[in-house]
Structure formats: C-alpha cells, structure tokens
Design an enzyme around this catalytic site. Structure first.
Site, PDB file in Angstrom:
ATOM      1  N   LYS A 179       4.247   4.723   2.810  1.00 20.63           N
ATOM      2  CA  LYS A 179       3.217   5.075   3.785  1.00 20.63           C
ATOM      3  C   LYS A 179       1.971   4.228   3.541  1.00 20.63           C
ATOM      4  O   LYS A 179       1.525   4.063   2.404  1.00 20.63           O
ATOM      5  CB  LYS A 179       2.844   6.550   3.659  1.00 20.63           C
ATOM      6  CG  LYS A 179       3.976   7.516   3.980  1.00 20.63           C
ATOM      7  CD  LYS A 179       4.004   7.867   5.440  1.00 20.63           C
ATOM      8  CE  LYS A 179       5.028   8.953   5.722  1.00 20.63           C
ATOM      9  NZ  LYS A 179       5.093   9.278   7.161  1.00 20.63           N
TER      10      LYS A 179
ATOM     11  N   HIS B 168      -2.007  10.298   2.138  1.00 18.52           N
ATOM     12  CA  HIS B 168      -3.310  10.928   1.895  1.00 18.52           C
ATOM     13  C   HIS B 168      -3.197  12.448   1.810  1.00 18.52           C
ATOM     14  O   HIS B 168      -3.820  13.080   0.951  1.00 18.52           O
ATOM     15  CB  HIS B 168      -4.289  10.567   3.019  1.00 18.52           C
ATOM     16  CG  HIS B 168      -4.602   9.122   3.138  1.00 18.52           C
ATOM     17  ND1 HIS B 168      -4.172   8.351   4.192  1.00 18.52           N
ATOM     18  CD2 HIS B 168      -5.303   8.286   2.330  1.00 18.52           C
ATOM     19  CE1 HIS B 168      -4.606   7.119   4.039  1.00 18.52           C
ATOM     20  NE2 HIS B 168      -5.288   7.045   2.914  1.00 18.52           N
TER      21      HIS B 168
ATOM     22  N   GLY C  85      -3.487   7.447  -5.125  1.00 14.82           N
ATOM     23  CA  GLY C  85      -2.054   7.251  -4.961  1.00 14.82           C
ATOM     24  C   GLY C  85      -1.496   6.178  -5.877  1.00 14.82           C
ATOM     25  O   GLY C  85      -2.164   5.178  -6.173  1.00 14.82           O
ATOM     26  N   GLU C  86      -0.273   6.363  -6.317  1.00  9.48           N
ATOM     27  CA  GLU C  86       0.384   5.388  -7.192  1.00  9.48           C
ATOM     28  C   GLU C  86       0.863   4.153  -6.432  1.00  9.48           C
ATOM     29  O   GLU C  86       1.267   3.177  -7.057  1.00  9.48           O
ATOM     30  CB  GLU C  86       1.549   6.056  -7.927  1.00  9.48           C
ATOM     31  CG  GLU C  86       1.074   7.086  -8.951  1.00  9.48           C
ATOM     32  CD  GLU C  86       2.207   7.855  -9.613  1.00  9.48           C
ATOM     33  OE1 GLU C  86       3.379   7.654  -9.220  1.00  9.48           O
ATOM     34  OE2 GLU C  86       1.922   8.683 -10.505  1.00  9.48           O
TER      35      GLU C  86
ATOM     36  N   GLY D 237      -9.933   6.372   5.588  1.00 13.21           N
ATOM     37  CA  GLY D 237      -9.586   6.964   6.870  1.00 13.21           C
ATOM     38  C   GLY D 237      -8.228   6.530   7.380  1.00 13.21           C
ATOM     39  O   GLY D 237      -7.426   5.947   6.658  1.00 13.21           O
TER      40      GLY D 237
ATOM     41  N   LEU E 205      -5.787   8.555   8.179  1.00 19.84           N
ATOM     42  CA  LEU E 205      -5.015   9.299   7.186  1.00 19.84           C
ATOM     43  C   LEU E 205      -3.553   9.468   7.595  1.00 19.84           C
ATOM     44  O   LEU E 205      -3.231   9.603   8.768  1.00 19.84           O
ATOM     45  CB  LEU E 205      -5.647  10.676   6.957  1.00 19.84           C
ATOM     46  CG  LEU E 205      -7.139  10.694   6.581  1.00 19.84           C
ATOM     47  CD1 LEU E 205      -7.597  12.123   6.344  1.00 19.84           C
ATOM     48  CD2 LEU E 205      -7.415   9.828   5.360  1.00 19.84           C
ATOM     49  N   HIS E 206      -2.690   9.468   6.584  1.00 22.52           N
ATOM     50  CA  HIS E 206      -1.254   9.669   6.780  1.00 22.52           C
ATOM     51  C   HIS E 206      -0.739  10.608   5.694  1.00 22.52           C
ATOM     52  O   HIS E 206      -1.519  11.158   4.909  1.00 22.52           O
ATOM     53  CB  HIS E 206      -0.513   8.330   6.774  1.00 22.52           C
ATOM     54  CG  HIS E 206      -0.826   7.470   5.584  1.00 22.52           C
ATOM     55  ND1 HIS E 206      -0.433   7.789   4.305  1.00 22.52           N
ATOM     56  CD2 HIS E 206      -1.516   6.299   5.471  1.00 22.52           C
ATOM     57  CE1 HIS E 206      -0.843   6.860   3.468  1.00 22.52           C
ATOM     58  NE2 HIS E 206      -1.518   5.949   4.135  1.00 22.52           N
TER      59      HIS E 206
ATOM     60  N   SER F 149      -1.819   2.896   5.829  1.00 26.73           N
ATOM     61  CA  SER F 149      -2.583   2.794   7.076  1.00 26.73           C
ATOM     62  C   SER F 149      -2.302   1.472   7.777  1.00 26.73           C
ATOM     63  O   SER F 149      -2.339   1.385   9.004  1.00 26.73           O
ATOM     64  CB  SER F 149      -4.085   2.925   6.791  1.00 26.73           C
ATOM     65  OG  SER F 149      -4.372   4.182   6.198  1.00 26.73           O
TER      66      SER F 149
END
EC number: 6.3.2.1
Length: 281
Positions: free
Chosen positions: A184, A37, A147-148, A31, A33-34, A186
């Site tokens: 980016k 995501h 995500g990497e 959650g 989210l940005h 959270s």
C-alpha cells in the site's frame, strides 16, 4: 474529533491531555490515507488514551525534481477515515505555520542515511528528521507509529529519537499489502491500469529472494541477482536500487550475521515505488 491548523491551538489541547496524565499516540502522515495508515491508527488507538494524526505534505523532504506539487491530497476523505478509526485530533498545519520563515536549523542522522533512499534522494531524510523533530516538540506524544514499508525511515527516526533523548517510543508496524501483494502506498494512485499490473513485479521479485533465503541460499550476491533478473523481465520497471543491508545499521553486508534488510526501489513508468523484507537467521 478536532481538526486543528495552528501550533498554538494544538498545544492548548495537548497541555490539557498532559495535565490529565493521558497517553498520546501519534501517527505522522502526508495525507491521502490508505489501509497502511489506518493500521498505524488502529495500533495507536489500542495502546493510547488519545490519538493524533498529522497531515502535512512536507516540502523540505522533496527534491527539486520530485512530486511535491502533484502529491495526492484529499483532506475530506482523510478526515472521514480518521473519524471512522477513532482519531481524537488531526493536526493539519499550512506550510507557513510550520515554516513561517526561512529555516536555518536542520536535523541530520549520519551513516544510516548514506545508502538506499538516502543515497538516491539527497536531503530527503534531513527533511524528514527536521519536520518530525518539530512535530515531536509540538505534539509531545508518548508513542509514534511508523510503517515498516519505509524501513530506512523507521531506522533513522529510531536512531534520532535515541540520540536526541526524545521521551517517545517509536513503534514499527508491518507492511500492509493489496490482495495481489502490492505494498500500500499513496503513490500507487499515480499508476495507470498497465502500470498497476506491472508494479506487482516488486513483491514477486522479493518473494523469490525470500524463498531462496529460506531454502538455504547464503550468497547475498545470488540473492541480489534473483531480484534484478526478475525485475528486468518487466518492461515498465526501471531499477533505482536493489540493496541488502544490516537491518539495524543499514550498512552493506556480504554475509548474514543476524538480521538483514532486503530493500528495493523501482520506477514503474514515472512512479517510484519501494518495498522490502527482513530476514533473520
């Protein structure tokens, strides 16, 4: 878009989709989210008939002194973002739904979890792999998108899926950055104004290292020194690790064979941030 909280209900929806022979793209999240995501969601949307996002802050991947209780949560904002990007289903179970009783079964991936974040956060990847195994069994996706930025997690999950014969394709997606280069995350929400400015040192140090590699520097100790020296110039930065490993095995390397992962974890104030890049000969 549906928001479902129980395993029973989500399985009914999945069964219907499977009966219709629809492909399912899955984006696991905690959650808050940005754009990182949403880049995963967009990729999943492009490649599948249906898209599921799970939103679950998984307690068993946090250590006793980590930020489980304070991890940022905003389901209203997350739901709005998911709807905007075409998500079909949000699975948002309570902790009691995922872990109704004390859990005795855990998934461990050896070797790949011995260094980097695995060394610094004991039990973290066991928690990640255990919850993802549960989600994979519940949701039965065609593809899952990670995500990497969490490069070790991506490698560990790929190996777990291979070893345990999950019929799922794991897709790694590029790091998404702010305009000034900060990856980016959270956890960026924890940073105050000064810390946010100081956090740029992660990307700056990696950029210097990449520039040296591209200019022909082959001594990996020198590459490490470039990063450490740059990070140490930032007063608010405290190095957790600076590591150079094989990008597949995640084992330390002394020279570049084919592809290396240069990964760092740094505390900016009390906030732990990670970043990395991959370099291929």
């Amino acid at each position: 878009m549906n928001i479902v909280n129980t395993i029973k209900d989500v399985r009914l929806i999945i069964k219907k989709w499977k009966d219709e022979n629809l492909s399912i793209g899955y984006v696991p999240t905690m959650g808050y989210l940005h754009e990182g995501h949403t880049s995963l969601i967009k990729k999943a949307r492009e490649e599948n008939d249906k898209v599921i996002v799970s939103i679950f802050v998984n307690p068993i991947q946090f250590g006793p002194k980590e930020d489980y209780s304070t991890y940022p949560r905003d389901l209203v904002k997350d739901s709005s973002l998911c709807e905007k990007f075409g998500v079909d289903l949000i699975f948002n179970p309570e902790t009691s739904e995922m872990y109704p009783n004390k859990i005795y079964s855990h998934i461990n991936v050896d070797i790949l979890t011995e260094n980097l974040c695995g060394e610094k956060r004991p039990g973290h990847f066991q928690g990640v792999c255990t919850v993802l195994t549960k989600f994979f069994n519940i949701l039965n996706p065609t593809k899952a998108y990670l995500g990497e930025k969490d490069a070790q997690q991506l490698a560990v999950v790929k190996k777990m899926v291979e070893d345990l014969n999950f019929p799922i394709e794991i897709i790694g997606c590029p790091i998404i950055r702010e305009e000034d280069g900060l990856a980016k995350s959270s956890r960026n929400a924890y940073l105050n104004k000064q810390e946010r400015k100081s956090a740029l040192i992660l990307n700056k140090s990696l950029k210097e290292a990449l520039k040296a590699l591209e200019s022909g520097e082959k001594n990996l100790n020198n590459i490490k020194d470039i990063i450490v020296s740059k990070l140490n110039k930032e007063p608010l930065a405290k190095i957790d690790y600076v590591s150079i490993v094989d990008s597949i095995t995640l084992q330390s390397v002394e020279k570049i064979q084919s592809s290396i992962l240069v990964a760092i974890a740094v505390y900016i104030g009390k906030t732990r941030l990670i970043d990395n890049f991959t370099f291929k000969l």
